[in-house]
Design an enzyme around this catalytic site. Structure first.
Site, short mmCIF file in Angstrom:
data_model
loop_
_atom_site.label_atom_id
_atom_site.label_comp_id
_atom_site.label_asym_id
_atom_site.label_seq_id
_atom_site.Cartn_x
_atom_site.Cartn_y
_atom_site.Cartn_z
N GLY A 139 -21.01 -8.40 21.23
CA GLY A 139 -20.43 -8.72 19.93
C GLY A 139 -21.50 -9.03 18.89
CD GLU A 372 -25.76 1.00 19.79
OE1 GLU A 372 -26.79 0.62 19.22
OE2 GLU A 372 -25.25 0.43 20.74
N GLY A 373 -25.91 1.83 14.40
CA GLY A 373 -26.70 2.17 13.22
C GLY A 373 -26.22 3.49 12.65
P1 TGC Z 1 -35.67 -6.94 10.22
O1 TGC Z 1 -36.14 -8.04 9.33
O2 TGC Z 1 -36.22 -5.56 10.05
O3 TGC Z 1 -35.88 -7.36 11.74
C1 TGC Z 1 -35.52 -8.64 12.24
C2 TGC Z 1 -36.32 -8.83 13.54
O4 TGC Z 1 -35.93 -7.83 14.51
C3 TGC Z 1 -37.04 -6.97 14.80
N1 TGC Z 1 -36.50 -5.60 14.89
C4 TGC Z 1 -36.36 -4.97 16.06
N2 TGC Z 1 -36.70 -5.33 17.30
C5 TGC Z 1 -36.44 -4.45 18.28
N3 TGC Z 1 -35.85 -3.26 18.04
C6 TGC Z 1 -35.48 -2.87 16.81
N4 TGC Z 1 -34.88 -1.69 16.62
C7 TGC Z 1 -35.74 -3.74 15.74
N5 TGC Z 1 -35.50 -3.69 14.41
C8 TGC Z 1 -35.98 -4.84 13.91
C9 TGC Z 1 -38.02 -7.15 13.66
O5 TGC Z 1 -39.33 -6.86 14.06
C10 TGC Z 1 -37.82 -8.62 13.35
O6 TGC Z 1 -38.45 -9.36 14.38
P2 TGC Z 1 -39.10 -10.81 14.08
O7 TGC Z 1 -39.65 -11.24 15.39
O8 TGC Z 1 -40.16 -10.56 13.02
O9 TGC Z 1 -38.00 -11.66 13.57
O10 TGC Z 1 -34.10 -6.91 10.14
P3 TGC Z 1 -33.16 -6.41 8.98
O11 TGC Z 1 -32.12 -7.45 8.81
O12 TGC Z 1 -33.97 -6.01 7.77
O13 TGC Z 1 -32.46 -5.15 9.64
C11 TGC Z 1 -33.06 -3.94 9.91
C12 TGC Z 1 -31.97 -2.92 10.33
C13 TGC Z 1 -31.12 -2.53 9.15
C14 TGC Z 1 -32.71 -1.71 10.87
C15 TGC Z 1 -31.07 -3.52 11.43
O14 TGC Z 1 -30.36 -4.58 10.96
C16 TGC Z 1 -30.11 -2.53 12.02
O15 TGC Z 1 -30.47 -1.83 12.96
N6 TGC Z 1 -28.82 -2.43 11.52
C17 TGC Z 1 -27.80 -1.61 12.13
C18 TGC Z 1 -26.86 -2.48 12.94
C19 TGC Z 1 -26.36 -1.80 14.17
O16 TGC Z 1 -26.88 -0.79 14.62
N7 TGC Z 1 -25.34 -2.37 14.81
C20 TGC Z 1 -24.88 -1.86 16.06
C21 TGC Z 1 -23.93 -2.83 16.72
S1 TGC Z 1 -23.60 -2.49 18.45
C22 TGC Z 1 -22.75 -1.05 18.46
O17 TGC Z 1 -22.55 -0.41 17.51
C23 TGC Z 1 -22.26 -0.59 19.80
S2 TGC Z 1 -21.41 0.93 19.72
C24 TGC Z 1 -20.95 1.29 21.29
C25 TGC Z 1 -21.89 2.20 22.00
O18 TGC Z 1 -23.12 2.00 21.98
O19 TGC Z 1 -21.46 3.15 22.64
P1 FAD Z 2 -21.16 -0.68 6.66
O1 FAD Z 2 -22.41 -1.36 7.12
O2 FAD Z 2 -20.26 -1.44 5.75
O3 FAD Z 2 -21.58 0.68 5.98
C1 FAD Z 2 -20.69 1.44 5.14
C2 FAD Z 2 -21.50 2.59 4.52
O4 FAD Z 2 -22.57 2.05 3.73
C3 FAD Z 2 -22.14 3.46 5.60
O5 FAD Z 2 -22.11 4.81 5.19
C4 FAD Z 2 -23.59 2.96 5.62
O6 FAD Z 2 -24.51 3.95 6.05
C5 FAD Z 2 -23.81 2.60 4.16
N1 FAD Z 2 -24.88 1.61 3.99
C6 FAD Z 2 -24.94 0.33 4.48
N2 FAD Z 2 -26.10 -0.26 4.15
C7 FAD Z 2 -26.81 0.66 3.44
C8 FAD Z 2 -28.10 0.66 2.82
N3 FAD Z 2 -28.92 -0.39 2.90
N4 FAD Z 2 -28.49 1.78 2.17
C9 FAD Z 2 -27.68 2.88 2.12
N5 FAD Z 2 -26.46 2.94 2.67
C10 FAD Z 2 -26.03 1.85 3.32
N6 FAD Z 2 -20.39 -3.16 17.03
C11 FAD Z 2 -20.77 -4.05 17.96
O7 FAD Z 2 -21.38 -5.07 17.67
N7 FAD Z 2 -20.43 -3.87 19.28
C12 FAD Z 2 -19.73 -2.79 19.69
O8 FAD Z 2 -19.47 -2.65 20.90
C13 FAD Z 2 -19.32 -1.82 18.73
N8 FAD Z 2 -18.55 -0.76 19.10
C14 FAD Z 2 -18.08 0.09 18.14
C15 FAD Z 2 -17.18 1.10 18.51
C16 FAD Z 2 -16.65 1.95 17.53
C17 FAD Z 2 -15.65 3.01 17.94
C18 FAD Z 2 -17.06 1.82 16.19
C19 FAD Z 2 -16.53 2.76 15.13
C20 FAD Z 2 -17.94 0.82 15.82
C21 FAD Z 2 -18.45 -0.06 16.78
N9 FAD Z 2 -19.29 -1.13 16.43
C22 FAD Z 2 -19.68 -2.04 17.37
C23 FAD Z 2 -19.58 -1.39 15.03
C24 FAD Z 2 -20.68 -0.50 14.44
O9 FAD Z 2 -21.94 -0.86 14.94
C25 FAD Z 2 -20.63 -0.60 12.93
O10 FAD Z 2 -19.46 0.06 12.51
C26 FAD Z 2 -21.85 -0.02 12.25
O11 FAD Z 2 -23.00 -0.79 12.52
C27 FAD Z 2 -21.67 0.13 10.74
O12 FAD Z 2 -21.16 -1.03 10.16
P2 FAD Z 2 -19.86 -0.97 9.18
O13 FAD Z 2 -18.83 -0.16 9.86
O14 FAD Z 2 -19.55 -2.35 8.80
O15 FAD Z 2 -20.34 -0.14 7.93
#
Ligand code: TGC
Ligand code: FAD
Length: 393
Positions: A139, A372-373
């Site tokens: 989460g 996952e981003g």
């Molecule tokens: P930022 O200031 O850049 O970084 C904070 C701290 O984290 C470190 N860091 C990382 N470390 C390991 N791997 C990475 N990929 C890292 N990216 C950053 C960084 O060095 C720093 O470390 P420290 O020790 O200096 O504090 O953080 P930011 O807030 O500016 O964010 C950067 C950004 C936008 C890339 C990050 O927030 C991001 O990746 N956002 C996307 C969120 C996301 O992907 N959520 C996914 C949720 S889980 C999910 O979707 C599961 S789906 C189900 C499935 O997988 O099938």
């Molecule tokens: P937002 O962040 O609100 O983005 C909306 C739009 O704005 C997108 O097009 C995005 O690219 C764009 N945007 C955002 N920021 C910027 C920027 N700085 N510059 C330009 N464009 C930008 N999350 C978990 O934690 N655990 C899970 O297990 C998990 N499972 C998931 C399963 C499914 C089926 C789905 C659909 C999502 C899941 N997620 C999970 C959540 C997922 O990681 C988020 O949906 C994802 O990270 C995007 O966040 P958001 O949907 O709030 O979109």
């Protein structure tokens, strides 16, 4: 009448990426491919249509050995990263939802405990999770914090030796199935991770319905209302946003492989259909426009597969950087979406039904490109890596 000759190269293995696997990796790949052919493909259309997953599937995936397979010890197989990737490719050639179940279990929930947990936490949770007896979820995302997890509002505060958690997590894969939720929360000491067992008072889940994508996967909301946890529930080694972000690298790596698998499945479906379906007295695959589509899809699948292999090789050498994973996730999911959309057109009207796998993959990939981003987030990561300029804010 079309002139036909024997085919000389398989579209899905055109540049022979299979030769990049060693014997053990090929054996694992073949075993997972067989499981997908026997257990997933015959039924996944129905699971997708009904929005369900069979209750025992996690146990079957545990028995197959794919849950946390790239982790060492605690009942995990400790395979190479390439073997794990090859497994993800086969699972997602079945359905992105099945790969998601495996990714979230192994790369997010189990990896979080393995990398950041205490010895007691590892002993308690990892063996049953590897066996699929205990499902985990991860989460991070909240209703108002998606791409920017640093803005999370879920909060944990100390109360004596205990912690009290309040907040809401959204879009959580496996949420209501999970025996344990890895919940990330803001504290006075930075972002910390907590292991929240199901049934803990104040912790409830609610499934998200009406999805038109990733339907063979459970997606839930997690609600935390004054959830009291002992100090031993906190992951001791994770002290900042780096904790959860490091887990995402693992899952994104698997997705880069998986997307290539979904693309391969779409290409193979389009090719088989194109050779079979006749219009104007000829198989549609004999028309130049269709051959161009098949050639482009073959190119996309080949490129995506080779990118996945290179990520795997770098990971096995301990040299894989998060920015490289971002390139793989960005490029391979984009390629898979384009292949799926093209393949769907090759199938004509049949392409819109669940009789064929293509529209299921196409719809699933709309989730894969977002979770996952998002593609935008990964483009910004790659942009920053090559320019040195941060463009998120
Ligand atoms: P930022 O200031 O850049 O970084 C904070 C701290 O984290 C470190 N860091 C990382 N470390 C390991 N791997 C990475 N990929 C890292 N990216 C950053 C960084 O060095 C720093 O470390 P420290 O020790 O200096 O504090 O953080 P930011 O807030 O500016 O964010 C950067 C950004 C936008 C890339 C990050 O927030 C991001 O990746 N956002 C996307 C969120 C996301 O992907 N959520 C996914 C949720 S889980 C999910 O979707 C599961 S789906 C189900 C499935 O997988 O099938
Ligand atoms: P937002 O962040 O609100 O983005 C909306 C739009 O704005 C997108 O097009 C995005 O690219 C764009 N945007 C955002 N920021 C910027 C920027 N700085 N510059 C330009 N464009 C930008 N999350 C978990 O934690 N655990 C899970 O297990 C998990 N499972 C998931 C399963 C499914 C089926 C789905 C659909 C999502 C899941 N997620 C999970 C959540 C997922 O990681 C988020 O949906 C994802 O990270 C995007 O966040 P958001 O949907 O709030 O979109």
């Amino acid at each position: 009448m079309a002139v036909t000759a024997p085919t000389t190269l398989p579209a899905g293995n055109y540049l022979d990426p299979d030769s990049l696997l060693n014997d053990e990796e090929r054996l694992i790949r073949d075993t997972v491919r067989e499981f997908v052919a026997d257990r997933i493909l015959p039924e996944v259309g129905t699971w997708f249509e009904e929005g369900t997953l069979p209750a025992g599937l996690a146990g079957e995936l545990g028995a197959l050995g794919v849950l946390g397979m790239h982790l060492e010890g605690y009942g995990c197989a400790g395979t190479s990263a390439v073997a794990y990737g090859a497994a993800c490719m086969e699972l997602e050639a079945g359905d992105s939802g099945i790969r998601s179940l495996v990714s979230v279990q192994g790369s997010l929930a189990m990896f979080a405990i393995h990398r950041w947990g205490s010895e007691e936490q590892k002993q308690q949770w990892l063996p049953p999770m590897a066996a699929g007896e205990a499902i985990g979820c991860f989460g991070l995302t909240e209703p108002d914090s998606g791409s920017d997890p640093g803005s999370m509002r879920t909060r944990a505060r100390r109360d004596g030796d205990d912690w009290i958690l309040n907040g809401q997590k959204m879009w959580i894969t496996n949420g209501s199935l999970a025996a344990v939720a890895v919940v990330w929360a803001r504290t006075d000491e930075g972002v910390r991770g907590f292991l929240v067992p199901s049934g803990t008072p104040g912790f409830t889940t609610q499934d998200i319905h009406h999805k038109l994508s990733l339907r063979a996967s459970v997606t839930s909301e997690l609600l935390l209302e004054d959830v009291r946890l002992p100090a031993s529930a906190m992951l001791p080694e994770a002290t900042s946003l780096r904790g959860p972000l490091s887990c995402l690298n693992e899952a994104r790596y698997g997705i880069a492989w998986g997307a290539a698998g979904a693309a391969r499945a779409c290409l193979e479906a389009a090719l088989a259909y194109g050779l079979e379906r006749e219009q104007f007295g000829r198989p549609i695959a004999s028309f130049q426009i269709q051959q161009q589509k098949l050639a482009e899809m073959t190119l996309e699948v080949s490129r995506a597969t080779l990118i996945a292999h290179q990520l795997g090789r770098l990971k096995d050498e301990g040299r894989l950087r998060p920015e490289q994973v971002s390139l793989g996730k960005l490029g391979n999911v984009d390629a898979a979406l384009r292949v799926a959309r093209t393949a769907r057109q090759v199938l004509g009207a049949n392409g819109i039904t669940l009789e064929y796998p293509v529209i299921r993959h196409m719809n699933n990939l709309e989730s894969v490109v977002t979770y996952e981003g998002t593609a935008d987030v990964h483009a910004l990561v790659v942009g920053q890596a090559v320019t040195g300029i941060e463009a998120f804010r």
